[in-house]
Write an enzyme that holds these catalytic residues in place. Structure first.
Site, mmCIF file in Angstrom:
data_model
loop_
_atom_site.group_PDB
_atom_site.id
_atom_site.type_symbol
_atom_site.label_atom_id
_atom_site.label_comp_id
_atom_site.label_asym_id
_atom_site.label_seq_id
_atom_site.Cartn_x
_atom_site.Cartn_y
_atom_site.Cartn_z
ATOM 1 N N LYS A 70 -42.475 62.731 -2.794
ATOM 2 C CA LYS A 70 -43.405 63.412 -1.880
ATOM 3 C C LYS A 70 -42.899 64.803 -1.521
ATOM 4 O O LYS A 70 -43.681 65.741 -1.426
ATOM 5 C CB LYS A 70 -43.631 62.588 -0.610
ATOM 6 C CG LYS A 70 -44.501 61.369 -0.835
ATOM 7 C CD LYS A 70 -44.976 60.787 0.480
ATOM 8 C CE LYS A 70 -45.814 59.539 0.285
ATOM 9 N NZ LYS A 70 -46.144 58.881 1.551
ATOM 10 N N LYS B 267 -49.725 55.419 -11.133
ATOM 11 C CA LYS B 267 -50.274 54.463 -10.173
ATOM 12 C C LYS B 267 -51.659 54.906 -9.678
ATOM 13 O O LYS B 267 -51.876 56.097 -9.479
ATOM 14 C CB LYS B 267 -49.303 54.397 -8.986
ATOM 15 C CG LYS B 267 -49.599 53.318 -7.985
ATOM 16 C CD LYS B 267 -48.611 53.379 -6.828
ATOM 17 C CE LYS B 267 -49.260 54.055 -5.636
ATOM 18 N NZ LYS B 267 -48.625 53.740 -4.343
ATOM 19 N N LYS C 58 -54.433 56.418 -3.444
ATOM 20 C CA LYS C 58 -55.462 56.984 -2.578
ATOM 21 C C LYS C 58 -55.243 58.477 -2.376
ATOM 22 O O LYS C 58 -56.118 59.158 -1.885
ATOM 23 C CB LYS C 58 -55.578 56.211 -1.264
ATOM 24 C CG LYS C 58 -54.341 56.087 -0.401
ATOM 25 C CD LYS C 58 -54.726 55.352 0.884
ATOM 26 C CE LYS C 58 -53.701 54.431 1.478
ATOM 27 N NZ LYS C 58 -52.448 55.011 1.892
#
Ligand code: AMP
Ligand code: TRP
Length: 334
Positions: free
Chosen positions: A114, A201, A204
């Site tokens: 991230k 993956k 969202k």
């Protein structure tokens, strides 16, 4: 009832929930709620670790609560609440932070991923502190309910491992007996992949809407996304690391139909890709239709149920917070 073990899990309120969230996380929470004393929350404080518009956050929170109910979490069996409604999470986090090192936190894979994304997005070398502390807040969440079991997708396993280490450290240091939680990772569907790049993956936070099936997608649109998903050119149907697209479809089918991956492979063995896609697409479409009807029915109940959930959760959270505070010399209430 008293002898039941405790389950705790949550999902960060950063975006629209996907089929990956359902198969990797919510489905297991539903399955286990009879057997466990269950606490499931919406991790809205975790959602603040990356920039988010307050209006979007508010919508996400509300939607996720109703989706939990629509997917089968039952407020009579599971205490369902918003993390930020239970004030104890913030203070517990501070106690955990002071039992953690920067080294431990900066080694977390999710932090590395991230923070790398943040850096490349804004071209600067600044990383929000919240990203680094993300796992300590998770440790706090888990210890506040003294959880035995934490159902999560595989990407969260490292955070649960960290929780185990820190809990052990705290128990030793302050002579306490917090439970050492076990992660619970489903065998099938622990990583549902992107429809446009099946080596990634389904997430969202993916900006390409075609990559994910959202639980609130129009079911007809979702059908089309599956039909158009990326596979390979071999033409044979079986699960294998060399065939991520086909394996992903098999996993989705297997999870939604509740049959083993082996049986799913056998079922599709003599069919072609077109047939596989059509059957998976139809299964997903029906699943979404069903969830969405229930979602609409539950939406008006969110405010009332979340208040009740927070009151129940806070009782347990407070007791565990006080236990740690006492151990650390912060509270001398008898
Ligand atoms: P996230 O969407 O990353 O906040 O994850 C919320 C929960 O859903 C976590 O337990 C994840 O591990 C799980 N999860 C998210 N995406 C997937 C996926 N594509 N496949 C399986 N589980 C997932
Ligand atoms: N980090 C989890 C996610 O990716 C959400 C979460 C926050 C969580 N606290 C937790 C999961 C505690 C299990 C236990 O969405």
């Amino acid at each position: 009832m008293l002898n039941k073990k405790t389950l705790l899990s949550g999902i960060t309120a950063t975006g629209k929930l996907t089929l990956g969230n359902y198969i990797g996380a919510i489905k297991n929470m539903v399955k286990l709620q009879d057997e466990y004393n269950s606490f499931v929350f919406i991790a809205d404080l975790h959602a603040l670790t990356l920039p988010i518009d307050p209006k979007i956050l508010e919508q996400n929170r509300h939607n996720i609560y109703a989706i939990y109910l629509a997917c089968g979490l039952d407020p009579n069996k599971t205490t369902i609440f918003f993390q930020s409604d239970v004030m104890e999470h913030g203070l517990m986090n501070w106690l955990i932070i002071n039992n953690t090192t920067i080294g431990e936190l900066s080694r977390m894979t999710q932090f590395k991923d991230k923070s790398q994304k943040v850096k490349s997005a804004n071209g600067m070398d600044t990383i929000p502190t919240g990203l680094l502390m993300y796992p300590t807040l998770m440790v706090a969440d888990i210890m506040l309910y003294d959880a035995d079991l934490v159902p999560v997708g595989i990407d969260q396993k490292q955070h649960v491992e960290l929780t185990r280490n820190i809990t052990q450290r705290i128990n030793n240091k302050y002579k306490l007996d917090f439970k050492i939680p076990e992660p619970y990772i489903p065998n099938v569907g622990n990583k549902i992949m992107s429809l446009t790049d099946p080596t990634k993956k389904m997430s969202k936070s993916d900006t390409n809407e075609k990559s994910s099936i959202y639980l609130l997608d129009n079911p007809g649109e979702a059908y089309k996304k599956i039909i158009k998903c990326v596979t390979d050119s071999e033409g044979k149907i079986y699960a294998s690391p060399d065939k991520p697209g086909i394996t992903n479809l098999l996993n989705i089918y297997s999870a939604l139909k509740e049959i083993s991956l082996k049986d799913t492979e056998t079922y599709f063995k003599n069919k072609n890709y077109k047939e596989l896609k059509a059957e998976v697409a139809q299964t997903v479409k029906e699943f979404l239709q069903n969830i969405q009807t229930r979602y609409q029915q539950f939406l008006p109940l969110v405010d009332k149920l979340s208040k009740e959930g927070a009151i129940k959760a806070a009782k347990v959270a407070k007791a565990n917070l006080l236990k740690l505070m006492k151990g650390m010399g912060l509270n001398n209430e008898k």
